[in-house]
Design a protein around this motif. Structure first.
Motif, PDB file in Angstrom:
ATOM      1  N   GLY A  76       0.797  -1.219   0.000  1.00  0.00           N
ATOM      2  CA  GLY A  76       0.000   0.000   0.000  1.00  0.00           C
ATOM      3  C   GLY A  76       0.831   1.270   0.000  1.00  0.00           C
ATOM      4  N   ALA A  77       0.183   2.349  -0.378  1.00  0.00           N
ATOM      5  CA  ALA A  77       0.866   3.644  -0.513  1.00  0.00           C
ATOM      6  C   ALA A  77       1.495   4.120   0.796  1.00  0.00           C
ATOM      7  N   THR A  78       0.786   3.988   1.903  1.00  0.00           N
ATOM      8  CA  THR A  78       1.320   4.454   3.192  1.00  0.00           C
ATOM      9  C   THR A  78       2.509   3.608   3.620  1.00  0.00           C
ATOM     10  N   ALA A  79       2.382   2.285   3.494  1.00  0.00           N
ATOM     11  CA  ALA A  79       3.490   1.397   3.855  1.00  0.00           C
ATOM     12  C   ALA A  79       4.705   1.683   2.976  1.00  0.00           C
ATOM     13  N   TRP A  80       4.486   1.871   1.670  1.00  0.00           N
ATOM     14  CA  TRP A  80       5.596   2.168   0.771  1.00  0.00           C
ATOM     15  C   TRP A  80       6.245   3.510   1.124  1.00  0.00           C
ATOM     16  N   ALA A  81       5.464   4.511   1.418  1.00  0.00           N
ATOM     17  CA  ALA A  81       6.032   5.815   1.787  1.00  0.00           C
ATOM     18  C   ALA A  81       6.918   5.684   3.020  1.00  0.00           C
ATOM     19  N   ASN A  82       6.481   4.885   3.997  1.00  0.00           N
ATOM     20  CA  ASN A  82       7.291   4.662   5.204  1.00  0.00           C
ATOM     21  C   ASN A  82       8.576   3.910   4.874  1.00  0.00           C
ATOM     22  N   ILE A  83       8.475   2.881   4.046  1.00  0.00           N
ATOM     23  CA  ILE A  83       9.658   2.118   3.646  1.00  0.00           C
ATOM     24  C   ILE A  83      10.617   3.013   2.869  1.00  0.00           C
ATOM     25  N   HIS A  84      10.083   3.797   1.967  1.00  0.00           N
ATOM     26  CA  HIS A  84      10.915   4.685   1.157  1.00  0.00           C
ATOM     27  C   HIS A  84      11.683   5.662   2.051  1.00  0.00           C
ATOM     28  N   GLU A  85      10.995   6.250   2.994  1.00  0.00           N
ATOM     29  CA  GLU A  85      11.642   7.189   3.909  1.00  0.00           C
ATOM     30  C   GLU A  85      12.710   6.495   4.764  1.00  0.00           C
ATOM     31  N   ALA A  86      12.385   5.314   5.278  1.00  0.00           N
ATOM     32  CA  ALA A  86      13.334   4.575   6.124  1.00  0.00           C
ATOM     33  C   ALA A  86      14.562   4.145   5.326  1.00  0.00           C
ATOM     34  N   CYS A  87      14.372   3.711   4.095  1.00  0.00           N
ATOM     35  CA  CYS A  87      15.505   3.289   3.266  1.00  0.00           C
ATOM     36  C   CYS A  87      16.388   4.466   2.886  1.00  0.00           C
ATOM     37  N   THR A  88      15.772   5.571   2.536  1.00  0.00           N
ATOM     38  CA  THR A  88      16.534   6.773   2.201  1.00  0.00           C
ATOM     39  C   THR A  88      17.361   7.222   3.397  1.00  0.00           C
ATOM     40  N   ASP A  89      16.757   7.212   4.569  1.00  0.00           N
ATOM     41  CA  ASP A  89      17.461   7.568   5.806  1.00  0.00           C
ATOM     42  C   ASP A  89      18.614   6.599   6.060  1.00  0.00           C
ATOM     43  N   PHE A  90      18.364   5.305   5.888  1.00  0.00           N
ATOM     44  CA  PHE A  90      19.393   4.294   6.114  1.00  0.00           C
ATOM     45  C   PHE A  90      20.594   4.521   5.208  1.00  0.00           C
ATOM     46  N   ILE A  91      20.346   4.729   3.943  1.00  0.00           N
ATOM     47  CA  ILE A  91      21.450   4.918   2.996  1.00  0.00           C
ATOM     48  C   ILE A  91      22.319   6.093   3.414  1.00  0.00           C
ATOM     49  N   GLU A  92      21.702   7.186   3.768  1.00  0.00           N
ATOM     50  CA  GLU A  92      22.470   8.376   4.145  1.00  0.00           C
ATOM     51  C   GLU A  92      23.209   8.191   5.469  1.00  0.00           C
ATOM     52  N   ARG A  93      22.563   7.572   6.462  1.00  0.00           N
ATOM     53  CA  ARG A  93      23.187   7.441   7.784  1.00  0.00           C
ATOM     54  C   ARG A  93      24.090   6.225   7.914  1.00  0.00           C
ATOM     55  N   TYR A  94      23.711   5.109   7.301  1.00  0.00           N
ATOM     56  CA  TYR A  94      24.437   3.859   7.509  1.00  0.00           C
ATOM     57  C   TYR A  94      24.987   3.237   6.230  1.00  0.00           C
ATOM     58  N   GLY A  95      24.795   3.860   5.097  1.00  0.00           N
ATOM     59  CA  GLY A  95      25.230   3.277   3.829  1.00  0.00           C
ATOM     60  C   GLY A  95      26.712   2.937   3.795  1.00  0.00           C
ATOM     61  N   ALA A  96      27.551   3.849   4.237  1.00  0.00           N
ATOM     62  CA  ALA A  96      28.994   3.604   4.220  1.00  0.00           C
ATOM     63  C   ALA A  96      29.351   2.439   5.135  1.00  0.00           C
ATOM     64  N   GLU A  97      28.760   2.387   6.299  1.00  0.00           N
ATOM     65  CA  GLU A  97      29.032   1.299   7.241  1.00  0.00           C
ATOM     66  C   GLU A  97      28.504  -0.030   6.698  1.00  0.00           C
ATOM     67  N   ALA A  98      27.349  -0.002   6.060  1.00  0.00           N
ATOM     68  CA  ALA A  98      26.789  -1.230   5.482  1.00  0.00           C
ATOM     69  C   ALA A  98      27.740  -1.813   4.437  1.00  0.00           C
ATOM     70  N   VAL A  99      28.291  -0.964   3.602  1.00  0.00           N
ATOM     71  CA  VAL A  99      29.259  -1.428   2.603  1.00  0.00           C
ATOM     72  C   VAL A  99      30.491  -1.990   3.299  1.00  0.00           C
ATOM     73  N   ARG A 100      30.998  -1.288   4.287  1.00  0.00           N
ATOM     74  CA  ARG A 100      32.183  -1.738   5.016  1.00  0.00           C
ATOM     75  C   ARG A 100      31.960  -3.110   5.659  1.00  0.00           C
ATOM     76  N   LEU A 101      30.741  -3.343   6.154  1.00  0.00           N
ATOM     77  CA  LEU A 101      30.413  -4.606   6.819  1.00  0.00           C
ATOM     78  C   LEU A 101      30.020  -5.717   5.836  1.00  0.00           C
ATOM     79  N   GLY A 102      29.948  -5.396   4.551  1.00  0.00           N
ATOM     80  CA  GLY A 102      29.673  -6.412   3.539  1.00  0.00           C
ATOM     81  C   GLY A 102      28.213  -6.660   3.218  1.00  0.00           C
ATOM     82  N   TRP A 103      27.316  -5.806   3.660  1.00  0.00           N
ATOM     83  CA  TRP A 103      25.900  -5.961   3.313  1.00  0.00           C
ATOM     84  C   TRP A 103      25.743  -5.728   1.812  1.00  0.00           C
ATOM     85  N   THR A 104      24.822  -6.455   1.206  1.00  0.00           N
ATOM     86  CA  THR A 104      24.574  -6.327  -0.233  1.00  0.00           C
ATOM     87  C   THR A 104      23.206  -5.684  -0.470  1.00  0.00           C
ATOM     88  N   ALA A 105      22.999  -5.219  -1.687  1.00  0.00           N
ATOM     89  CA  ALA A 105      21.706  -4.624  -2.047  1.00  0.00           C
ATOM     90  C   ALA A 105      20.551  -5.602  -1.831  1.00  0.00           C
TER      91      ALA A 105
END
Length: 128
Positions: free
Chosen positions: A36-65
């Motif tokens: 649904g639109a509301t769930a997707w909007a929440n996921i989109h916001e959370a993912c965008t936030d994650f990439i900006e705050r934790y993206g570099a660390e995720a790559v360093r730790l070996g997380w994949t897309a």
């Protein structure tokens, strides 16, 4: 010498690619039929936030897309057993570790035995 926009980007190339691919998805238009639109909007916001705050660390730790943003290749988020850690719940991450991502009162794990691996949601959206 790097172009000025690349030199100032704090994200490693892998995380920058996640940001670009995910950023092409519109927060107001769910890429998955049963999401649904509301769930997707929440996921989109959370993912965008994650990439900006934790993206570099995720790559360093070996997380994949797929481990982060994966969905089932045919059914999208309807098959949660195929979903990446960030594709369920729409909550913002509070920390990242080598094997899990923490949210307010729960965690998502990367290496669960038998867990299928989906495709990044931007690849799923491109196939529609």
């Amino acid at each position: 010498m790097l172009p000025p926009e690349r030199a100032s980007d704090p994200l490693p190339p892998e995380a920058a690619a996640w940001r670009n691919a995910f950023g092409a998805l519109r927060p107001g238009s769910s890429p998955c039929r049963y999401l649904g639109a509301t769930a997707w909007a929440n996921i989109h916001e959370a993912c965008t936030d994650f990439i900006e705050r934790y993206g570099a660390e995720a790559v360093r730790l070996g997380w994949t897309a797929p481990q982060l943003f994966g969905v089932h290749p045919e059914h999208g988020t309807l098959r949660v057993d195929w979903c990446g850690v960030l594709m369920i719940g729409g909550r913002k991450a509070t920390n990242i570790e080598a094997g899990r991502i923490l949210f307010d009162n729960t965690s998502g794990y990367r290496d669960l035995p038998g867990l299928p691996v989906g495709m990044p949601i931007w690849e799923f959206a491109a196939r529609r």
